[in-house]
Design an enzyme around this catalytic site. Structure first.
Site, mmCIF file in Angstrom:
data_model
loop_
_atom_site.group_PDB
_atom_site.id
_atom_site.type_symbol
_atom_site.label_atom_id
_atom_site.label_comp_id
_atom_site.label_asym_id
_atom_site.label_seq_id
_atom_site.Cartn_x
_atom_site.Cartn_y
_atom_site.Cartn_z
ATOM 1 N N MET A 30 -2.139 6.275 0.423
ATOM 2 C CA MET A 30 -1.610 7.087 -0.671
ATOM 3 C C MET A 30 -2.586 7.058 -1.850
ATOM 4 S SD MET A 30 2.456 6.971 -0.543
ATOM 5 C CE MET A 30 2.716 5.506 -1.495
ATOM 6 N N GLY A 36 -8.011 -3.919 -0.232
ATOM 7 C CA GLY A 36 -7.207 -3.924 0.991
ATOM 8 C C GLY A 36 -7.508 -2.691 1.830
ATOM 9 N N HIS A 37 -7.464 -1.513 1.178
ATOM 10 C CA HIS A 37 -7.788 -0.266 1.898
ATOM 11 C C HIS A 37 -9.239 -0.300 2.386
ATOM 12 C CE1 HIS A 37 -4.656 1.206 -1.076
ATOM 13 N NE2 HIS A 37 -4.132 1.593 0.056
ATOM 14 N N LYS A 149 0.217 -6.294 4.900
ATOM 15 C CA LYS A 149 1.056 -6.531 3.707
ATOM 16 C C LYS A 149 2.365 -5.762 3.835
ATOM 17 C CE LYS A 149 0.436 -4.928 -0.589
ATOM 18 N NZ LYS A 149 1.776 -4.484 -1.037
ATOM 19 N N SER A 186 -1.758 -1.159 -4.888
ATOM 20 C CA SER A 186 -1.988 -0.126 -5.912
ATOM 21 C C SER A 186 -0.989 -0.302 -7.053
ATOM 22 C CB SER A 186 -1.827 1.261 -5.302
ATOM 23 O OG SER A 186 -2.658 1.383 -4.172
HETATM 24 O O1 PAF Z 1 1.148 2.538 3.387
HETATM 25 C C1 PAF Z 1 1.011 3.649 2.803
HETATM 26 O O2 PAF Z 1 0.167 3.809 1.920
HETATM 27 C C2 PAF Z 1 1.917 4.802 3.196
HETATM 28 O O3 PAF Z 1 3.199 4.367 3.481
HETATM 29 C C3 PAF Z 1 1.341 5.654 4.335
HETATM 30 C C4 PAF Z 1 1.236 4.875 5.636
HETATM 31 C C5 PAF Z 1 -0.026 6.191 3.949
HETATM 32 C C6 PAF Z 1 2.263 6.856 4.579
HETATM 33 O O4 PAF Z 1 2.381 7.659 3.458
#
Ligand code: PAF
Length: 281
Positions: A30, A36-37, A149, A186
């Site tokens: 999102m 983490g991402h 997480k 976030s």
């Molecule tokens: O974990 C997230 O950021 C959201 O739940 C996802 C998997 C992108 C779905 O909108």
């Protein structure tokens, strides 16, 4: 690295890669990316020839009183992080690209989604399952990467992929923490300086629960109590849930006999934070 906004652009790029015999990894997000991402994207880049990242704040997974409008957004910064981590394509659709005005088809689940976060966020997982199904159909990746997480989300996605026969390998990746133990999120950006300090109570309380388990405690209620008592020492905190659940079914445990997920959701001021650890017997 390319930034695209339409489904057809993603599809034609992925088709091109597949024609060349390349594998595709996918990281749905999102946005407002953090380390983490970044770790998910880096792992995807290691294990696949090409990586797609989606950045989409999905309105369907927010309840009416939740933080959809204030959810942090910064696509330029996100693109910088994606590029550095090895992504090839960022998909950043408008809500209207994802949802037609008369959209009325959903992916939903029972059981796994009725507990933990699903209890206090009743529409959340229907929104997650629906958007992730759509994204899987749009990107058609070989592998998709999710953070541990959001342990319940990972369990839900694994079950959905099994139940609906998506031909996609789901890869769970470890929680990334700040140096002082706070799990990266976030939503940490919502915390004031004082709340940021108070938020350490989550990881510290989980550590106490983990130590008790490591020392042989198998009474789940005692583990819950140790964690709750610790969280309640922090005046800025308010517990949403503290649970000891079966790692796969997410059913509440009384006596710990199999691998468990110890998961918590705690409000620090107005910000709801989650954290967890798993314990293998
Ligand atoms: O974990 C997230 O950021 C959201 O739940 C996802 C998997 C992108 C779905 O909108």
């Amino acid at each position: 690295m390319n930034l695209v906004h339409t489904i057809s652009e993603v599809r034609s790029q992925v088709k091109e890669w597949k024609k060349q015999g390349l594998t595709v990894g996918f990281v749905p997000t999102m946005g407002y990316l953090h380390e983490g991402h970044q770790s998910l994207i880096e792992r995807a880049a290691k294990e696949n020839d090409r990586v797609v990242v989606s950045v989409f704040v999905n309105p369907m997974q927010f309840g009416p009183t939740e933080d959809l409008a204030s959810y942090p957004r910064d696509i330029e910064r996100d693109c910088g992080i994606c590029e550095k981590a090895g992504a090839n394509l960022v998909f950043n659709p408008e809500p209207s690209e994802m949802y037609a005005p008369d959209f009325c088809t959903f992916a939903d689940m029972t059981g796994l989604t009725d507990v933990l976060c699903g209890k206090s966020r009743p529409v959340h997982f229907r929104g997650v399952c629906t958007v992730v199904s759509k994204l899987f159909n749009i990107v058609a990746p070989d592998r998709a990467y999710f953070g541990e997480k959001d342990a319940q989300q990972l369990a839900v996605i694994r079950r959905m992929v099994r139940d609906l026969n998506f031909d996609i390998e789901i890869v769970g990746c470890p929680i990334i923490r700040e140096d002082d133990g706070l799990a990266k999120s976030s939503r940490n950006t919502y915390l004031s300086e004082q709340e940021r300090k108070a938020a350490l109570i989550l990881s510290r309380s989980l550590e106490l629960g983990k130590t008790a388990l490591q020392n042989g405690e198998r009474d789940a209620e005692k583990i819950r109590q140790i964690i709750c008592d610790s969280i309640n020492t922090e005046p800025l905190s308010r517990i949403d849930y503290v649970e000891v659940s079966d790692l796969f079914t997410l059913e509440r445990q009384d006596t710990i006999k199999s691998d468990v997920l110890v998961a918590i959701a705690v409000y620090i001021g107005k910000t709801r934070l989650i954290d967890n650890f798993t314990f293998n017997i």
